[in-house]
Design a protein around this motif. Structure first.
Motif, PDB file in Angstrom:
ATOM      1  N   GLU A   1      23.108  15.266   5.325  1.00  0.00           N
ATOM      2  CA  GLU A   1      22.305  16.436   5.698  1.00  0.00           C
ATOM      3  C   GLU A   1      22.450  16.788   7.175  1.00  0.00           C
ATOM      4  O   GLU A   1      22.223  17.930   7.573  1.00  0.00           O
ATOM      5  CB  GLU A   1      20.822  16.192   5.382  1.00  0.00           C
ATOM      6  N   LEU A   2      22.830  15.812   7.981  1.00  0.00           N
ATOM      7  CA  LEU A   2      23.015  16.080   9.410  1.00  0.00           C
ATOM      8  C   LEU A   2      24.088  17.141   9.644  1.00  0.00           C
ATOM      9  O   LEU A   2      24.043  17.865  10.647  1.00  0.00           O
ATOM     10  CB  LEU A   2      23.393  14.789  10.148  1.00  0.00           C
TER      11      LEU A   2
ATOM     12  N   GLU B   1      14.298   9.630   8.550  1.00  0.00           N
ATOM     13  CA  GLU B   1      14.631   9.272   7.170  1.00  0.00           C
ATOM     14  C   GLU B   1      15.728   8.201   7.147  1.00  0.00           C
ATOM     15  O   GLU B   1      15.659   7.231   6.380  1.00  0.00           O
ATOM     16  CB  GLU B   1      15.124  10.505   6.411  1.00  0.00           C
ATOM     17  N   ILE B   2      16.727   8.393   7.978  1.00  0.00           N
ATOM     18  CA  ILE B   2      17.859   7.458   8.022  1.00  0.00           C
ATOM     19  C   ILE B   2      17.391   6.068   8.435  1.00  0.00           C
ATOM     20  O   ILE B   2      17.757   5.058   7.816  1.00  0.00           O
ATOM     21  CB  ILE B   2      18.955   7.970   8.976  1.00  0.00           C
TER      22      ILE B   2
ATOM     23  N   LYS C   1       8.178  18.738   5.394  1.00  0.00           N
ATOM     24  CA  LYS C   1       8.748  19.886   4.692  1.00  0.00           C
ATOM     25  C   LYS C   1       9.970  20.376   5.450  1.00  0.00           C
ATOM     26  O   LYS C   1      10.104  20.173   6.655  1.00  0.00           O
ATOM     27  CB  LYS C   1       7.711  21.007   4.601  1.00  0.00           C
ATOM     28  N   GLU C   2      10.856  21.073   4.715  1.00  0.00           N
ATOM     29  CA  GLU C   2      12.049  21.627   5.343  1.00  0.00           C
ATOM     30  C   GLU C   2      11.647  22.609   6.445  1.00  0.00           C
ATOM     31  O   GLU C   2      10.699  23.376   6.301  1.00  0.00           O
ATOM     32  CB  GLU C   2      12.896  22.368   4.294  1.00  0.00           C
TER      33      GLU C   2
ATOM     34  N   ASN D   1      14.143  19.743  15.409  1.00  0.00           N
ATOM     35  CA  ASN D   1      13.099  19.207  14.528  1.00  0.00           C
ATOM     36  C   ASN D   1      13.702  18.624  13.253  1.00  0.00           C
ATOM     37  O   ASN D   1      13.296  17.560  12.776  1.00  0.00           O
ATOM     38  CB  ASN D   1      12.091  20.295  14.166  1.00  0.00           C
ATOM     39  N   LYS D   2      14.682  19.343  12.713  1.00  0.00           N
ATOM     40  CA  LYS D   2      15.334  18.867  11.495  1.00  0.00           C
ATOM     41  C   LYS D   2      16.134  17.595  11.770  1.00  0.00           C
ATOM     42  O   LYS D   2      16.108  16.641  10.978  1.00  0.00           O
ATOM     43  CB  LYS D   2      16.249  19.959  10.946  1.00  0.00           C
ATOM     44  N   ILE D   3      16.831  17.564  12.903  1.00  0.00           N
ATOM     45  CA  ILE D   3      17.604  16.373  13.275  1.00  0.00           C
ATOM     46  C   ILE D   3      16.684  15.177  13.459  1.00  0.00           C
ATOM     47  O   ILE D   3      16.980  14.063  13.018  1.00  0.00           O
ATOM     48  CB  ILE D   3      18.415  16.638  14.555  1.00  0.00           C
ATOM     49  N   ARG D   4      15.539  15.414  14.101  1.00  0.00           N
ATOM     50  CA  ARG D   4      14.572  14.332  14.326  1.00  0.00           C
ATOM     51  C   ARG D   4      14.042  13.799  12.995  1.00  0.00           C
ATOM     52  O   ARG D   4      13.910  12.588  12.785  1.00  0.00           O
ATOM     53  CB  ARG D   4      13.427  14.852  15.194  1.00  0.00           C
TER      54      ARG D   4
END
Length: 368
Positions: free
Chosen positions: A230-231, A247-248, A366-367, A239-242
């Motif tokens: 997903e990266l 998750e990783i 959430k996305e 925010n999404k990267i964080r």
């Protein structure tokens, strides 16, 4: 679902059909390699060559570039990544051909069993055990050397440093107690020899816990790979990267916990059984050596202490048993140990396991 639809779903696009000459060259290499590497399993070189030469083989574009080859049982075909050199005797080539050898179908072509894997067309049970054993056979046949690699903060010795590495390490640990013959025989012929041998070394409950644990481990690794991928689509969104990095990290933690949970079960139950079978001083000496040498097989991390703690504890019990034998002679029964201690909390199985745990703990938002 039609084969073409399944292939598209799997991200496989056929480029060309391999020629008869190419297929025959592969069949000869594989049949020669397997028969020479595993002479004790009743593999007939001629029959094996004929069977493999009848497999439909293709080169294909694959969404997963790390995948070298894939056997698909519904059309009995092997698909090779266009980037894969089929002239090279790679473990991937052997791995997929072993899959073809091990499948058991009924007269209508329905898959009944796939080596060590039960109900392969439903919720597969024993999938990870089967994949690991096939990979161990393929790696052995291609003369791979054992290497020490690091996955998710776990250092593991393995002859498969890139494919099913953690699973191969754990299954190799199981083979330390059962021997490789039952493992590989059941892998090829789909019987219960390995299952019954391991149950005799532990018990049926522990057998199922180990097999289920291996399936969970593989599931977690697959889901983590999806999250890491997903990266690529984060588009610089911090925010999404964080969120993805959280998750990783949590996925790695789950994998590490599950790996050591299985390893500890193997150590505790298999060595407790071996301890209870010690009847004389020769048995005690053999047990001591076997326990000591086991350190060369296990995975470890900076904070892993179970093996050392167990080693000290069981050696204390061994000294007591040795003293008893010296005083009273060989024994048949003497205060058998019971492996009743808890190791670490079990990781629950299920569809989208990794995602559900993350949501429950509030790590997966959430996305954006």
């Amino acid at each position: 679902m039609k084969v073409d639809s399944v292939l598209r779903k799997e991200g496989i696009e056929i480029v060309k059909t391999l020629s008869t000459l190419e297929v025959n060259q592969i069949a000869k290499k594989v049949s020669d390699s397997l028969c020479e590497s595993f002479p004790e399993y009743d593999l007939n070189r001629t029959d094996l060559f004929i069977s493999i030469s009848r497999i439909k083989m293709y080169t294909a574009k694959m969404e997963d570039n790390s995948c070298k080859a894939k056997y698909y049982y519904k059309d009995s075909s092997i698909y090779f990544n266009v980037n894969f050199d089929i002239a090279y005797m790679d473990t991937a080539l052997l791995h997929e051909c072993i899959h073809f050898i091990q499948e058991l179908k009924d007269k209508k072509g329905n898959l009944l069993r796939f080596g060590l894997c039960d109900s392969p067309e439903g919720k597969s049970y024993g999938l990870a055990l089967n994949e690991a054993s096939v990979q161990l056979m393929a790696s052995s046949a291609s003369k791979q050397k054992c290497d020490l690699v690091k996955y998710y903060s776990i250092h593991v010795p393995s002859i498969s440093p890139t494919e099913y590495t953690l699973e191969c390490n754990l299954v190799n640990q199981l083979a330390y107690f059962t021997g490789t013959y039952p493992l590989f025989y059941s892998t090829l012929y789909g019987d219960n020899l390995f299952k019954n041998t391991l149950i005799a070394k532990t018990d049926e409950k522990i057998y199922h816990e180990i097999v289920s644990g291996l399936d969970t481990l593989l599931e977690l690794e697959n889901e983590l790979s999806f999250v890491i991928n997903e990266l690529r689509y984060s588009n610089g969104n911090e925010n999404k990267i964080r969120r993805i990095n959280k998750e990783i990290e949590y996925g790695k933690k789950l994998i590490k916990e599950n790996f050591f949970n299985i390893q500890n079960k193997i150590i505790l139950n298999c060595f407790t059984n071996e301890f209870n079978n010690i009847k004389n001083l020769a048995d005690a000496t053999a047990f001591k050596m076997k326990l000591y040498q086991y350190k060369n097989l296990i995975g470890y991390s900076d904070d892993y202490t179970f093996y050392n703690d167990f080693y000290c504890s069981i050696m204390n019990e061994l000294e007591k048993k040795i003293e008893y034998i010296k005083e009273y002679g060989s024994i048949d029964l003497l205060g058998s140990l019971t492996p009743g201690m808890a190791i670490v909390p079990k990781v629950k199985k299920g569809l989208s396991l990794f995602k559900r745990i993350l949501v429950r703990l509030g790590i997966l938002a959430k996305e954006d």
